[in-house]
Design a protein around this motif. Structure first.
Motif, mmCIF file in Angstrom:
data_model
loop_
_atom_site.group_PDB
_atom_site.id
_atom_site.type_symbol
_atom_site.label_atom_id
_atom_site.label_comp_id
_atom_site.label_asym_id
_atom_site.label_seq_id
_atom_site.Cartn_x
_atom_site.Cartn_y
_atom_site.Cartn_z
ATOM 1 N N TRP A 7 3.311 48.733 -32.609
ATOM 2 C CA TRP A 7 2.515 49.851 -32.108
ATOM 3 C C TRP A 7 1.045 49.514 -32.303
ATOM 4 O O TRP A 7 0.687 48.667 -33.125
ATOM 5 N N ALA A 8 0.209 50.166 -31.549
ATOM 6 C CA ALA A 8 -1.222 49.896 -31.610
ATOM 7 C C ALA A 8 -1.848 50.567 -32.821
ATOM 8 O O ALA A 8 -1.337 51.570 -33.346
ATOM 9 N N ALA A 9 -2.953 49.997 -33.276
ATOM 10 C CA ALA A 9 -3.753 50.662 -34.300
ATOM 11 C C ALA A 9 -4.252 52.000 -33.756
ATOM 12 O O ALA A 9 -4.504 52.146 -32.556
ATOM 13 N N THR A 10 -4.376 52.990 -34.643
ATOM 14 C CA THR A 10 -4.822 54.316 -34.221
ATOM 15 C C THR A 10 -5.947 54.794 -35.124
ATOM 16 O O THR A 10 -6.076 54.352 -36.274
ATOM 17 N N GLY A 11 -6.732 55.717 -34.603
ATOM 18 C CA GLY A 11 -7.804 56.289 -35.403
ATOM 19 C C GLY A 11 -8.221 57.638 -34.864
ATOM 20 O O GLY A 11 -7.993 57.957 -33.693
ATOM 21 N N SER A 12 -8.825 58.431 -35.738
ATOM 22 C CA SER A 12 -9.404 59.718 -35.350
ATOM 23 C C SER A 12 -10.889 59.693 -35.691
ATOM 24 O O SER A 12 -11.301 59.087 -36.681
ATOM 25 N N ARG A 13 -11.686 60.362 -34.887
ATOM 26 C CA ARG A 13 -13.125 60.418 -35.135
ATOM 27 C C ARG A 13 -13.400 61.142 -36.461
ATOM 28 O O ARG A 13 -12.628 62.021 -36.868
ATOM 29 N N SER A 14 -14.493 60.783 -37.087
ATOM 30 C CA SER A 14 -14.862 61.440 -38.346
ATOM 31 C C SER A 14 -15.948 62.486 -38.145
ATOM 32 O O SER A 14 -16.590 62.909 -39.113
ATOM 33 N N ASP A 15 -16.158 62.920 -36.893
ATOM 34 C CA ASP A 15 -17.134 63.967 -36.612
ATOM 35 C C ASP A 15 -16.472 65.226 -36.057
ATOM 36 O O ASP A 15 -17.101 66.014 -35.352
ATOM 37 N N GLY A 19 -2.414 48.629 -36.676
ATOM 38 C CA GLY A 19 -1.222 48.588 -35.851
ATOM 39 C C GLY A 19 -0.236 47.553 -36.360
ATOM 40 O O GLY A 19 -0.481 46.848 -37.349
ATOM 41 N N SER A 20 0.904 47.467 -35.694
ATOM 42 C CA SER A 20 1.944 46.513 -36.060
ATOM 43 C C SER A 20 2.373 45.753 -34.808
ATOM 44 O O SER A 20 2.546 46.353 -33.746
ATOM 45 N N ALA A 21 2.517 44.448 -34.951
ATOM 46 C CA ALA A 21 2.915 43.607 -33.812
ATOM 47 C C ALA A 21 3.883 42.541 -34.310
ATOM 48 O O ALA A 21 3.538 41.366 -34.413
ATOM 49 N N GLY A 22 5.082 42.957 -34.660
ATOM 50 C CA GLY A 22 6.071 42.028 -35.198
ATOM 51 C C GLY A 22 6.414 40.924 -34.205
ATOM 52 O O GLY A 22 6.471 41.144 -32.990
ATOM 53 N N ARG A 23 6.617 39.743 -34.726
ATOM 54 C CA ARG A 23 6.992 38.596 -33.906
ATOM 55 C C ARG A 23 8.110 37.807 -34.596
ATOM 56 O O ARG A 23 8.203 37.786 -35.826
ATOM 57 N N ARG A 24 8.937 37.159 -33.778
ATOM 58 C CA ARG A 24 9.938 36.210 -34.279
ATOM 59 C C ARG A 24 9.615 34.838 -33.698
ATOM 60 O O ARG A 24 9.513 34.685 -32.472
ATOM 61 N N LEU A 25 9.434 33.877 -34.574
ATOM 62 C CA LEU A 25 9.189 32.502 -34.148
ATOM 63 C C LEU A 25 10.499 31.728 -34.223
ATOM 64 O O LEU A 25 11.154 31.710 -35.273
#
Length: 448
Positions: free
Chosen positions: A353-361, A202-208
């Protein structure tokens, strides 16, 4: 070197020529709303599919999110409403180039020494071309398929998909309806194995933002430059590395890529992993990226005039997250990295955005494994991608999506990454032929 002619060996001649045409349109996406102009590559695909469209075998829609920012949806209807609707998700835009870094025209689409040269050859126009060719073959076959086959040739992937897949699923959900999909970021070799992407970070951009006390630069006493504070923050970010968190795909990667049993044992230990990374050579960057959250400072800002001590400064961070990581956990991690500086830094959330995944079965992944074994006599390893793709948009809807491809044996992960967004990007004809053969097998099994 002189430009070659193709003989269509391996049944990939049309895909090779189509790839060259797509490259020549130069649909460069620099992130601005008017760039990309993917309508040009949509027209290329419409011309290629024209005979099947004229026969009523393919239903097409051209959908524009903004002037010239067009996507093409081309669907071959199946006969069984209960059969899968297989999506072939390819993007039409490419990233900018530095012409001084290229030894050939980046938009020439030249065929030299068995390779097609040009921006987008690897990322991902060769697959978009292959997808279009197989769609046309299915459309012109003597009998229709059981399930739908859908080409999603979309805009704006290289700038985050706001004008592409995100817009399409929001504004035209029925047009892009599929039940499973193939996209990019697969096919590279991990030892004997062929890597297929089943997940991506996923991506979680931040500005410090750091504050100081402004003043006239000719009288610095009493002022506090925010640039100094920014430097302290940058030093802290460089010195502190997030700890390894080994997910369920890590062991599969180590098994596929690492032959040295002692090294493999060290890599499976989160405590000893970092000391072992230098022994991995070109794959070390990937191993580092997928074994933890990564934090990369990318944009720094301080001051507007040379004679004014800046009272504020900011640092933009590209942060890539692992599955299950929340925004609150990202903020806590940044505070921990900053340590004693945390109270002096404002953390602002940027787009993510959140990390995503699909099952491998799933049945589709099983079909991918069988096709790769059939065409390349190779086992398959599921991997996580460090970067992002349009597949995440479908995964967020609960649709299984996989990064596909079948590159030639010389295409290690390292070679693949050098080609993506790099100078002198090019793809060999063997990789196109292998990918076409595997794709035909998958399509036949799933919706044939």
């Amino acid at each position: 070197m002189t430009e070659e002619r193709i003989d269509g060996s391996g049944g990939a001649g049309e895909a090779i020529e189509l790839l060259r045409e797509l490259i020549r349109e130069g649909c460069v996406n620099d992130g601005t709303p008017s760039s990309g102009q993917e309508i040009r590559n949509v027209r290329v695909l419409q011309r290629f599919l024209a005979d099947a469209i004229a026969l009523g075998r393919i239903e097409t829609q051209v959908l524009e999110s903004a002037p010239g920012r067009a996507s093409l949806v081309a669907r071959v209807r199946g006969t069984d409403p209960d059969a899968p609707a297989l999506g072939l998700l390819g993007h039409l835009d490419v990233v900018p180039v530095d012409p001084d870094g290229w030894t050939r025209n980046p938009f020439g689409g030249e065929l030299i020494d068995g390779e097609v040269w040009g921006r987008g050859a690897v990322d991902m126009l060769y697959l978009t071309a292959a997808f279009a060719c197989v769609l046309r073959e299915v459309a012109l076959a003597p009998r229709p398929p059981r399930g739908d086959l859908v080409l999603l040739a979309v805009a704006d992937e290289e700038a985050g998909s706001d004008l592409g897949m995100h817009w399409l699923v929001r504004e035209h959900p029925e047009a892009v309806r599929v039940t499973e999909a193939l996209s990019e970021s697969g096919g590279m070799r991990m030892g004997r194995h062929v890597a297929i992407e089943v997940a991506e970070k996923g991506s979680a951009g931040r500005r410090l933002v750091v504050r100081g006390k402004p003043g006239h630069a000719s009288i610095p006493f009493g002022a506090t430059s925010a640039a100094y504070r920014m430097g302290e923050v940058l030093q802290r970010l460089e010195a502190v590395m997030p700890a390894a968190q080994l997910g369920e795909l890590w062991n599969a990667f180590v098994d596929a890529r690492i032959d040295d049993s002692e090294l493999a044992e060290r890599l499976r230990d989160p405590v000893r992993l970092d000391a072992a990374l230098p022994q991995l050579g070109g794959i070390a960057g990937y191993a580092h990226a997928v074994s933890r959250i990564t934090i990369s400072p990318t944009v720094v800002r301080a001051g507007a005039a040379h004679n004014v001590i800046p009272g504020s400064a900011s640092i933009d961070l590209d942060i890539r997250t692992l599955p299950g990581t929340s925004d609150e956990e990202v903020d806590e991690l940044i505070a921990a990295v900053l340590g004693p500086l945390a109270d002096e830094v404002e953390i602002r959330r940027l787009r993510g955005w959140a990390a995503t995944g699909s099952r491998s079965d799933t049945p589709l992944f099983a079909a991918i494994k069988r096709a790769i074994a059939e065409v390349a006599d190779a086992p398959t390893v599921p991997i996580m991608a460090a970067g992002g793709s349009d597949a995440r948009v479908l995964r967020e809807l609960g649709i299984p999506a996989y990064g596909f491809g079948l590159l030639a044996p010389g295409w290690s992960y390292e070679r693949y990454r050098e080609g993506v967004h790099g100078n002198d990007e090019r793809i060999d004809l063997t990789s196109i032929e292998l990918s076409m053969a595997a794709l035909r097998s998958i399509v036949s099994e799933r919706i044939g």
